[in-house]
Enzyme design. Structure first.
Site, PDB file in Angstrom:
ATOM      1  N   ASP A  12       0.822  -1.216   0.000  1.00 56.65           N
ATOM      2  CA  ASP A  12       0.000   0.000   0.000  1.00 56.65           C
ATOM      3  C   ASP A  12       0.854   1.265   0.000  1.00 56.65           C
ATOM      4  O   ASP A  12       0.424   2.324   0.470  1.00 56.65           O
ATOM      5  CB  ASP A  12      -0.945   0.022   1.216  1.00 56.65           C
ATOM      6  CG  ASP A  12      -1.802  -1.236   1.314  1.00 56.65           C
ATOM      7  OD1 ASP A  12      -2.411  -1.592   0.296  1.00 56.65           O
ATOM      8  OD2 ASP A  12      -1.835  -1.848   2.400  1.00 56.65           O
ATOM      9  N   LYS A  15       2.633   2.106  -5.193  1.00 55.55           N
ATOM     10  CA  LYS A  15       3.358   1.631  -6.372  1.00 55.55           C
ATOM     11  C   LYS A  15       2.568   1.862  -7.652  1.00 55.55           C
ATOM     12  O   LYS A  15       3.144   2.134  -8.715  1.00 55.55           O
ATOM     13  CB  LYS A  15       3.664   0.137  -6.220  1.00 55.55           C
ATOM     14  CG  LYS A  15       4.547  -0.210  -5.041  1.00 55.55           C
ATOM     15  CD  LYS A  15       4.824  -1.704  -4.945  1.00 55.55           C
ATOM     16  CE  LYS A  15       3.604  -2.517  -4.567  1.00 55.55           C
ATOM     17  NZ  LYS A  15       3.086  -2.229  -3.211  1.00 55.55           N
ATOM     18  N   GLY A  39      -3.751  -4.372  -4.538  1.00 57.91           N
ATOM     19  CA  GLY A  39      -4.628  -3.236  -4.730  1.00 57.91           C
ATOM     20  C   GLY A  39      -3.853  -1.993  -5.097  1.00 57.91           C
ATOM     21  O   GLY A  39      -3.182  -1.400  -4.245  1.00 57.91           O
ATOM     22  N   HIS A  40      -3.873  -1.615  -6.371  1.00 55.89           N
ATOM     23  CA  HIS A  40      -3.181  -0.415  -6.830  1.00 55.89           C
ATOM     24  C   HIS A  40      -4.210   0.598  -7.312  1.00 55.89           C
ATOM     25  O   HIS A  40      -5.081   0.275  -8.120  1.00 55.89           O
ATOM     26  CB  HIS A  40      -2.204  -0.747  -7.963  1.00 55.89           C
ATOM     27  CG  HIS A  40      -1.036  -1.566  -7.515  1.00 55.89           C
ATOM     28  ND1 HIS A  40      -0.105  -2.085  -8.373  1.00 55.89           N
ATOM     29  CD2 HIS A  40      -0.641  -1.949  -6.275  1.00 55.89           C
ATOM     30  CE1 HIS A  40       0.807  -2.763  -7.690  1.00 55.89           C
ATOM     31  NE2 HIS A  40       0.494  -2.682  -6.416  1.00 55.89           N
ATOM     32  N   THR A 129      -6.494 -11.578   3.054  1.00 54.94           N
ATOM     33  CA  THR A 129      -7.586 -10.867   2.375  1.00 54.94           C
ATOM     34  C   THR A 129      -8.809 -11.754   2.204  1.00 54.94           C
ATOM     35  O   THR A 129      -9.870 -11.263   1.807  1.00 54.94           O
ATOM     36  CB  THR A 129      -7.138 -10.386   0.988  1.00 54.94           C
ATOM     37  OG1 THR A 129      -6.743 -11.518   0.205  1.00 54.94           O
ATOM     38  CG2 THR A 129      -5.987  -9.387   1.101  1.00 54.94           C
ATOM     39  N   ARG A 143       0.964 -29.495  -6.692  1.00 52.90           N
ATOM     40  CA  ARG A 143       0.732 -30.015  -8.047  1.00 52.90           C
ATOM     41  C   ARG A 143      -0.679 -30.555  -8.219  1.00 52.90           C
ATOM     42  O   ARG A 143      -0.919 -31.516  -8.965  1.00 52.90           O
ATOM     43  CB  ARG A 143       1.774 -31.096  -8.402  1.00 52.90           C
ATOM     44  CG  ARG A 143       3.200 -30.595  -8.337  1.00 52.90           C
ATOM     45  CD  ARG A 143       4.213 -31.694  -8.521  1.00 52.90           C
ATOM     46  NE  ARG A 143       4.130 -32.705  -7.476  1.00 52.90           N
ATOM     47  CZ  ARG A 143       4.653 -32.591  -6.252  1.00 52.90           C
ATOM     48  NH1 ARG A 143       5.286 -31.470  -5.914  1.00 52.90           N
ATOM     49  NH2 ARG A 143       4.540 -33.560  -5.370  1.00 52.90           N
ATOM     50  N   GLN A 222       2.467  -6.351  -3.443  1.00 50.01           N
ATOM     51  CA  GLN A 222       2.761  -6.308  -2.008  1.00 50.01           C
ATOM     52  C   GLN A 222       4.135  -5.659  -1.768  1.00 50.01           C
ATOM     53  O   GLN A 222       4.442  -4.663  -2.384  1.00 50.01           O
ATOM     54  CB  GLN A 222       2.663  -7.696  -1.381  1.00 50.01           C
ATOM     55  CG  GLN A 222       1.260  -8.211  -1.211  1.00 50.01           C
ATOM     56  CD  GLN A 222       0.808  -9.086  -2.348  1.00 50.01           C
ATOM     57  OE1 GLN A 222       1.574  -9.803  -2.973  1.00 50.01           O
ATOM     58  NE2 GLN A 222      -0.466  -9.040  -2.663  1.00 50.01           N
ATOM     59  N   THR A 299      -9.762  -4.974   0.399  1.00 50.98           N
ATOM     60  CA  THR A 299     -10.702  -5.449   1.422  1.00 50.98           C
ATOM     61  C   THR A 299     -11.518  -4.337   2.057  1.00 50.98           C
ATOM     62  O   THR A 299     -12.539  -4.619   2.694  1.00 50.98           O
ATOM     63  CB  THR A 299      -9.933  -6.166   2.543  1.00 50.98           C
ATOM     64  OG1 THR A 299      -9.064  -5.215   3.196  1.00 50.98           O
ATOM     65  CG2 THR A 299      -9.099  -7.310   1.985  1.00 50.98           C
ATOM     66  N   GLY A 300     -11.071  -3.091   1.937  1.00 48.95           N
ATOM     67  CA  GLY A 300     -11.748  -1.987   2.611  1.00 48.95           C
ATOM     68  C   GLY A 300     -11.412  -1.905   4.090  1.00 48.95           C
ATOM     69  O   GLY A 300     -11.932  -1.044   4.805  1.00 48.95           O
ATOM     70  N   ARG A 303      -6.439   0.446   7.685  1.00 45.89           N
ATOM     71  CA  ARG A 303      -5.031   0.112   7.826  1.00 45.89           C
ATOM     72  C   ARG A 303      -4.484   0.573   9.180  1.00 45.89           C
ATOM     73  O   ARG A 303      -4.842   1.637   9.670  1.00 45.89           O
ATOM     74  CB  ARG A 303      -4.211   0.759   6.706  1.00 45.89           C
ATOM     75  CG  ARG A 303      -4.531   0.214   5.326  1.00 45.89           C
ATOM     76  CD  ARG A 303      -3.776   0.956   4.237  1.00 45.89           C
ATOM     77  NE  ARG A 303      -4.187   0.481   2.909  1.00 45.89           N
ATOM     78  CZ  ARG A 303      -4.322   1.264   1.849  1.00 45.89           C
ATOM     79  NH1 ARG A 303      -4.093   2.562   1.953  1.00 45.89           N
ATOM     80  NH2 ARG A 303      -4.699   0.754   0.695  1.00 45.89           N
ATOM     81  N   LEU A 330       3.951  12.312   1.196  1.00 45.84           N
ATOM     82  CA  LEU A 330       4.574  13.300   2.085  1.00 45.84           C
ATOM     83  C   LEU A 330       3.546  14.307   2.569  1.00 45.84           C
ATOM     84  O   LEU A 330       3.615  14.800   3.697  1.00 45.84           O
ATOM     85  CB  LEU A 330       5.711  14.019   1.344  1.00 45.84           C
ATOM     86  CG  LEU A 330       6.534  15.010   2.167  1.00 45.84           C
ATOM     87  CD1 LEU A 330       7.372  14.286   3.211  1.00 45.84           C
ATOM     88  CD2 LEU A 330       7.434  15.850   1.258  1.00 45.84           C
ATOM     89  N   GLY A 413       6.121  11.995  -3.673  1.00 44.97           N
ATOM     90  CA  GLY A 413       4.688  12.160  -3.896  1.00 44.97           C
ATOM     91  C   GLY A 413       4.089  13.117  -2.892  1.00 44.97           C
ATOM     92  O   GLY A 413       4.270  12.973  -1.683  1.00 44.97           O
TER      93      GLY A 413
END
Length: 424
Positions: A12, A15, A39-40, A129, A143, A222, A299-300, A303, A330, A413
């Site tokens: 998170d 990226k 999640g991007h 998740t 396999r 990730q 997942t909503g 964090r 930032l 950023g």
């Protein structure tokens, strides 16, 4: 020729936005590992695009996108996400999207088993998740799973799914929360011909691209601290999220990798269970969550938040050897009167400074933190056009991070939009 973007913390970090910016300069954007647990988010002119299964390079009309063989493919998510992306006006998506026939499938069966297992673990759950990523990779290692190639060309693929269904019921001792194996097999049969135009031999595809000198961007999933080997085990994902994972998940010529970019937030977040040394449980965390909109894309879930942990970031640098860094969000710190950064861990019993990042999750959860405190800048950074436009305190903060990690911070950023990335 190849640029690899990797997460430095627990995911998170942002990226997706950097990959979106860099995708305009490449011919191919590829994913190497993970699945729909990623999640991007990319924001363009006020419109938000969320990617879980698809590479974010789809937003650029001349970029071809590849889901590599190290990814586990959830077919319904693939098509629903594609439809959502197209509905927002993104053109030629289907013509620019390829999927390796070597991808293992992430089945609804895997998700049912994942949720059942997490429930059985109770308070000791991993905090997955619930998308079945762990069981999907486990089935691949055992396999017993189904590859995309099997779905397309083997009429008996359903027998494998039935066998897995039987095995999970025996293993976990009961019903899989209403899961219907025959319904999933039928659904996959209905998707078969829709999938065929996207299927590609990824080895030939990438070999030809590399011989032609095409520029390739790899969108990491990730981050290092969630890697199955180097992360905060066992509170990790089920695949390799590092440089090594990219090499295993795509047939890249390592001699042609130009740059490995690490992405980290100006503070720290984590989703799910596991140690988080700088986690805050009060006002600081609440403020970071609110200003930073810290809710999982997949997942909503809210964090967990805390100050920047440079000890763990230094460890990630040792794992991935980033050439340059992108510091994100930032601007979230703009209104904090003071800002702290973790610069060392102390052993909880002896008080001695630890000389290495602990492999033990138990020890990591108990370490004492040595912080360095910075004066806040109390000035809006969003809208700055150059790095020099930032307040001196903000520039000092960035410079300290760069000096501590020993890696140049090329991008900073300062907001959610494409244009909010400053280049140093």
């Amino acid at each position: 020729m190849a640029t690899i973007v990797l997460g430095v913390q627990w995911g998170d970090e942002g990226k997706g936005k950097l990959c979106d910016v860099l995708s305009s300069e490449v011919q191919i954007c590829a994913r190497a590992t993970g699945g729909r647990n990623c999640g991007h988010t990319v924001v363009i002119k006020g419109t938000s695009y969320d990617f879980h299964m698809l590479p974010s390079g789809l937003l650029h009309p001349t970029t071809t996108n590849l889901i590599g063989p190290g990814v586990v493919l959830h077919v319904p998510t693939f098509f629903s996400e594609l439809a959502t992306t197209e509905s927002k006006g993104v053109e030629n998506c289907q013509q620019r999207l390829k999927v390796s026939t070597r991808c293992a499938l992430n089945l609804d069966l895997h998700a049912a088993a994942d949720r059942l297992r997490e429930g059985q673990l109770g308070k000791k759950n991993i905090g997955t998740t619930g998308k079945g990523i762990g069981p999907a990779y486990s089935s691949k290692a055992e396999r017993s799973t189904v590859l995309l190639a099997d779905l397309l060309d083997d009429d008996e693929f359903g027998d494998r799914i039935r066998a897995m269904d039987k095995d999970y019921k025996l293993r976990y001792g009961g019903d899989l929360a209403g899961y219907d194996v025959e319904a999933e097999i039928k659904e996959l049969e209905n998707f078969r011909e829709r999938l065929r135009p996207f299927a590609v031999n990824d080895i030939e595809f990438l070999e030809e691209a590399q011989q032609q000198g095409k520029k390739i961007l790899i969108e990491g999933a990730q981050s290092a601290l969630l890697d199955n080997t180097y992360g905060t085990w066992p509170f990790v994902t089920s695949t390799s999220t590092t440089f090594g994972g990219v090499m295993a998940g795509l047939t890249l010529n390592y001699r042609k990798v130009d740059s490995v970019i690490g992405v980290l937030k100006a503070y720290t977040t984590r989703v799910g269970s596991g140690p988080f040394p700088t986690e805050d449980f009060g006002e600081i965390s609440a403020k970071l969550q609110e200003i930073g909109h810290e809710f999982g894309v997949t997942t909503g879930r809210r964090r967990r938040c805390g100050w920047l942990d440079l000890v763990s970031c230094k460890y990630s640098q040792s794992v991935n050897h980033h050439d340059v860094l992108n510091l994100t969000k930032l601007d979230v710190l703009d209104t904090f009167p003071e800002i702290k950064v973790a610069v060392a861990y102390k052993h909880p019993d002896t008080g001695a400074i630890l000389d290495a990042f602990p492999a033990s999750a138990k020890l990591l959860s108990r370490v004492e933190i040595v912080y360095k405190t910075f004066k806040g800048w109390n000035t809006k950074t969003t809208g700055a056009k150059t790095f020099d436009d930032l307040p001196q305190e903000a520039k000092d903060y960035v410079q300290f991070i760069e000096d501590f990690l020993g890696v140049h911070i090329k991008w900073v950023g300062c907001g959610p939009n494409r244009e909010d990335i400053l280049i140093r």
